[in-house]
Design a protein around this motif. Structure first.
Motif, PDB file in Angstrom:
ATOM      1  N   LYS A 177      43.628  32.579  38.209  1.00 41.83           N
ATOM      2  CA  LYS A 177      42.595  32.800  37.272  1.00 41.83           C
ATOM      3  C   LYS A 177      42.735  32.626  35.948  1.00 41.83           C
ATOM      4  O   LYS A 177      43.964  32.936  35.412  1.00 41.83           O
ATOM      5  CB  LYS A 177      42.189  34.332  37.312  1.00 41.83           C
ATOM      6  CG  LYS A 177      41.169  35.066  36.562  1.00 41.83           C
ATOM      7  CD  LYS A 177      40.776  36.121  36.855  1.00 41.83           C
ATOM      8  CE  LYS A 177      39.674  36.839  36.055  1.00 41.83           C
ATOM      9  NZ  LYS A 177      39.430  38.418  36.126  1.00 41.83           N
ATOM     10  N   GLY A 178      41.833  31.747  35.203  1.00 43.94           N
ATOM     11  CA  GLY A 178      42.248  31.172  33.679  1.00 43.94           C
ATOM     12  C   GLY A 178      43.046  30.087  33.622  1.00 43.94           C
ATOM     13  O   GLY A 178      43.235  29.537  32.775  1.00 43.94           O
ATOM     14  N   LYS A 179      43.621  29.644  34.848  1.00 40.48           N
ATOM     15  CA  LYS A 179      44.818  28.520  34.721  1.00 40.48           C
ATOM     16  C   LYS A 179      44.363  27.511  35.780  1.00 40.48           C
ATOM     17  O   LYS A 179      45.323  26.824  36.457  1.00 40.48           O
ATOM     18  CB  LYS A 179      46.000  28.913  35.065  1.00 40.48           C
ATOM     19  CG  LYS A 179      46.466  29.936  34.285  1.00 40.48           C
ATOM     20  CD  LYS A 179      47.766  30.616  34.385  1.00 40.48           C
ATOM     21  CE  LYS A 179      47.664  31.641  35.712  1.00 40.48           C
ATOM     22  NZ  LYS A 179      49.016  32.171  36.147  1.00 40.48           N
ATOM     23  N   TRP A 180      43.214  27.341  36.215  1.00 38.53           N
ATOM     24  CA  TRP A 180      42.837  26.392  37.267  1.00 38.53           C
ATOM     25  C   TRP A 180      42.770  24.853  37.077  1.00 38.53           C
ATOM     26  O   TRP A 180      43.306  24.167  37.607  1.00 38.53           O
ATOM     27  CB  TRP A 180      41.339  26.502  37.697  1.00 38.53           C
ATOM     28  CG  TRP A 180      41.253  27.785  38.794  1.00 38.53           C
ATOM     29  CD1 TRP A 180      40.942  28.888  38.444  1.00 38.53           C
ATOM     30  CD2 TRP A 180      41.506  27.555  40.211  1.00 38.53           C
ATOM     31  NE1 TRP A 180      41.014  29.765  39.549  1.00 38.53           N
ATOM     32  CE2 TRP A 180      41.215  29.055  40.683  1.00 38.53           C
ATOM     33  CE3 TRP A 180      41.857  26.616  41.155  1.00 38.53           C
ATOM     34  CZ2 TRP A 180      41.295  29.341  41.995  1.00 38.53           C
ATOM     35  CZ3 TRP A 180      41.815  27.026  42.516  1.00 38.53           C
ATOM     36  CH2 TRP A 180      41.748  28.418  43.050  1.00 38.53           C
ATOM     37  N   MET A 207      38.466  35.498  40.726  1.00 40.66           N
ATOM     38  CA  MET A 207      39.261  34.169  40.884  1.00 40.66           C
ATOM     39  C   MET A 207      39.136  33.238  39.682  1.00 40.66           C
ATOM     40  O   MET A 207      40.081  32.734  39.426  1.00 40.66           O
ATOM     41  CB  MET A 207      38.581  33.277  42.047  1.00 40.66           C
ATOM     42  CG  MET A 207      39.587  32.265  42.608  1.00 40.66           C
ATOM     43  SD  MET A 207      38.673  31.532  43.906  1.00 40.66           S
ATOM     44  CE  MET A 207      37.848  32.696  44.968  1.00 40.66           C
ATOM     45  N   PHE A 208      38.173  33.467  38.829  1.00 37.71           N
ATOM     46  CA  PHE A 208      37.840  32.540  37.724  1.00 37.71           C
ATOM     47  C   PHE A 208      37.810  33.544  36.384  1.00 37.71           C
ATOM     48  O   PHE A 208      36.948  34.548  36.377  1.00 37.71           O
ATOM     49  CB  PHE A 208      36.689  31.554  37.731  1.00 37.71           C
ATOM     50  CG  PHE A 208      36.906  31.014  38.870  1.00 37.71           C
ATOM     51  CD1 PHE A 208      37.651  29.719  39.004  1.00 37.71           C
ATOM     52  CD2 PHE A 208      35.935  31.055  40.198  1.00 37.71           C
ATOM     53  CE1 PHE A 208      37.826  28.749  40.249  1.00 37.71           C
ATOM     54  CE2 PHE A 208      35.827  30.155  41.232  1.00 37.71           C
ATOM     55  CZ  PHE A 208      36.871  29.150  41.403  1.00 37.71           C
ATOM     56  N   ALA A 209      38.236  33.024  35.146  1.00 35.86           N
ATOM     57  CA  ALA A 209      38.035  33.651  34.075  1.00 35.86           C
ATOM     58  C   ALA A 209      36.779  33.302  33.365  1.00 35.86           C
ATOM     59  O   ALA A 209      36.259  32.126  33.913  1.00 35.86           O
ATOM     60  CB  ALA A 209      39.322  32.885  33.236  1.00 35.86           C
ATOM     61  N   ASP A 210      36.487  34.071  32.420  1.00 38.27           N
ATOM     62  CA  ASP A 210      35.025  33.964  31.754  1.00 38.27           C
ATOM     63  C   ASP A 210      35.235  32.444  31.266  1.00 38.27           C
ATOM     64  O   ASP A 210      36.327  31.977  30.595  1.00 38.27           O
ATOM     65  CB  ASP A 210      34.952  34.990  30.452  1.00 38.27           C
ATOM     66  CG  ASP A 210      34.735  36.274  31.132  1.00 38.27           C
ATOM     67  OD1 ASP A 210      34.400  36.547  32.401  1.00 38.27           O
ATOM     68  OD2 ASP A 210      34.620  37.196  30.207  1.00 38.27           O
ATOM     69  N   ASN A 211      34.123  31.772  31.338  1.00 35.61           N
ATOM     70  CA  ASN A 211      33.792  30.333  30.630  1.00 35.61           C
ATOM     71  C   ASN A 211      34.514  29.313  31.171  1.00 35.61           C
ATOM     72  O   ASN A 211      35.087  28.219  30.496  1.00 35.61           O
ATOM     73  CB  ASN A 211      33.964  30.551  29.045  1.00 35.61           C
ATOM     74  CG  ASN A 211      33.247  31.585  28.436  1.00 35.61           C
ATOM     75  OD1 ASN A 211      31.995  31.809  28.714  1.00 35.61           O
ATOM     76  ND2 ASN A 211      33.781  32.361  27.660  1.00 35.61           N
ATOM     77  N   GLU A 212      35.400  29.636  32.530  1.00 34.31           N
ATOM     78  CA  GLU A 212      36.262  28.552  32.774  1.00 34.31           C
ATOM     79  C   GLU A 212      35.701  27.313  33.728  1.00 34.31           C
ATOM     80  O   GLU A 212      36.271  26.225  33.998  1.00 34.31           O
ATOM     81  CB  GLU A 212      37.266  29.505  33.594  1.00 34.31           C
ATOM     82  CG  GLU A 212      38.531  28.364  34.312  1.00 34.31           C
ATOM     83  CD  GLU A 212      39.537  29.224  35.131  1.00 34.31           C
ATOM     84  OE1 GLU A 212      40.697  28.591  35.001  1.00 34.31           O
ATOM     85  OE2 GLU A 212      39.217  30.571  35.522  1.00 34.31           O
ATOM     86  N   ILE A 213      34.412  27.553  34.269  1.00 32.39           N
ATOM     87  CA  ILE A 213      33.612  26.682  34.997  1.00 32.39           C
ATOM     88  C   ILE A 213      32.504  25.998  34.450  1.00 32.39           C
ATOM     89  O   ILE A 213      31.736  26.539  33.483  1.00 32.39           O
ATOM     90  CB  ILE A 213      33.241  27.320  36.362  1.00 32.39           C
ATOM     91  CG1 ILE A 213      34.215  28.140  36.906  1.00 32.39           C
ATOM     92  CG2 ILE A 213      32.518  26.238  37.520  1.00 32.39           C
ATOM     93  CD1 ILE A 213      35.550  27.216  37.492  1.00 32.39           C
ATOM     94  N   ASP A 214      32.189  24.813  34.771  1.00 35.04           N
ATOM     95  CA  ASP A 214      31.203  24.043  34.107  1.00 35.04           C
ATOM     96  C   ASP A 214      29.880  23.785  35.020  1.00 35.04           C
ATOM     97  O   ASP A 214      28.774  23.703  34.601  1.00 35.04           O
ATOM     98  CB  ASP A 214      31.719  22.669  33.901  1.00 35.04           C
ATOM     99  CG  ASP A 214      32.696  22.346  32.664  1.00 35.04           C
ATOM    100  OD1 ASP A 214      32.256  22.395  31.590  1.00 35.04           O
ATOM    101  OD2 ASP A 214      34.109  22.529  33.015  1.00 35.04           O
TER     102      ASP A 214
END
Length: 213
Positions: free
Chosen positions: A28-31, A103-110
């Protein structure tokens, strides 16, 4: 149709840990660190047999892709297709995507793709639809401010429901296609389900929506 159990699936997924992320919640946050290049990250929820994500990765080497698929008997085929495509911008995850914020941090995905998701047609199952407002809350959290959600389906009921759900949530509808294949979009990468339904003359619906800044 129920997929046949594959007793070798666990070993196969572990052996191909260069594609299959073994402990996804720890990233999370480091993908971005898992990919060779620091590029926008797109995710597909329910990757099935992987035709779409392997095709997108080949067509868009400037984007990193993460495919999420719960069924082991299905994801093994997706992993093989990614390997056959000889791309290095795809990770696969074998988990239930019930809360992307784990699984994902805020604002990590486009970008998020929802391809031929289960329509859950009965009213009592509304909360399970991937365009129900609780899922939209998750998407809004993990997506960047200009991030988008793209939905493709053959199910008219789910499509109409999703348009209403997107609008009620305050999302901006950027595309509404009632006959995707009639558009002859050269950038459209098909899924296995899409080809099956289109061959029967079933219209394919697509919409793209974004969250207002």
């Amino acid at each position: 149709m129920r997929m046949r159990h594959k007793p070798w699936a666990d070993d196969f997924l572990k052996e191909n840990d260069h594609i299959v992320v073994q402990e996804p919640f720890e990233h999370k946050g480091k993908w971005k660190d898992l990919f060779k290049k620091d590029q926008p990250i797109h995710i597909e929820i329910g990757s099935g047999k992987g035709q779409f994500i392997a095709g997108m990765a080949s067509l868009h080497p400037e984007i990193n892709f993460i495919g999420i698929e719960l069924a082991k008997s299905v994801i093994v085929t997706a992993v093989q297709k990614v390997m056959d495509a000889e791309v290095d911008n795809v990770c696969m995850v074998n988990v239930d995507a019930k809360d992307l914020r784990e699984m994902f941090a805020d604002n990590e995905i486009d970008h998020i793709y929802l391809n031929f998701s289960d329509p859950w047609p009965k009213s009592r199952h509304e909360k399970r639809r991937l365009t129900f407002h609780t899922f939209l809350e998750q998407y809004e959290a993990v997506l960047k401010q200009d991030g988008k959600v793209t939905l493709k389906t053959d199910n008219r009921g789910l499509f109409e429901y999703s348009l209403v759900s997107f609008s009620a949530y305050g999302m901006q509808l950027e595309e509404v296609a009632l006959d995707l294949h009639g558009l002859e979009d050269p950038m459209n990468v098909t899924t296995e389900y899409e080809e099956k339904f289109a061959a029967k003359g079933q219209p394919i619906y697509r919409c793209k929506a974004s969250f207002r800044g």
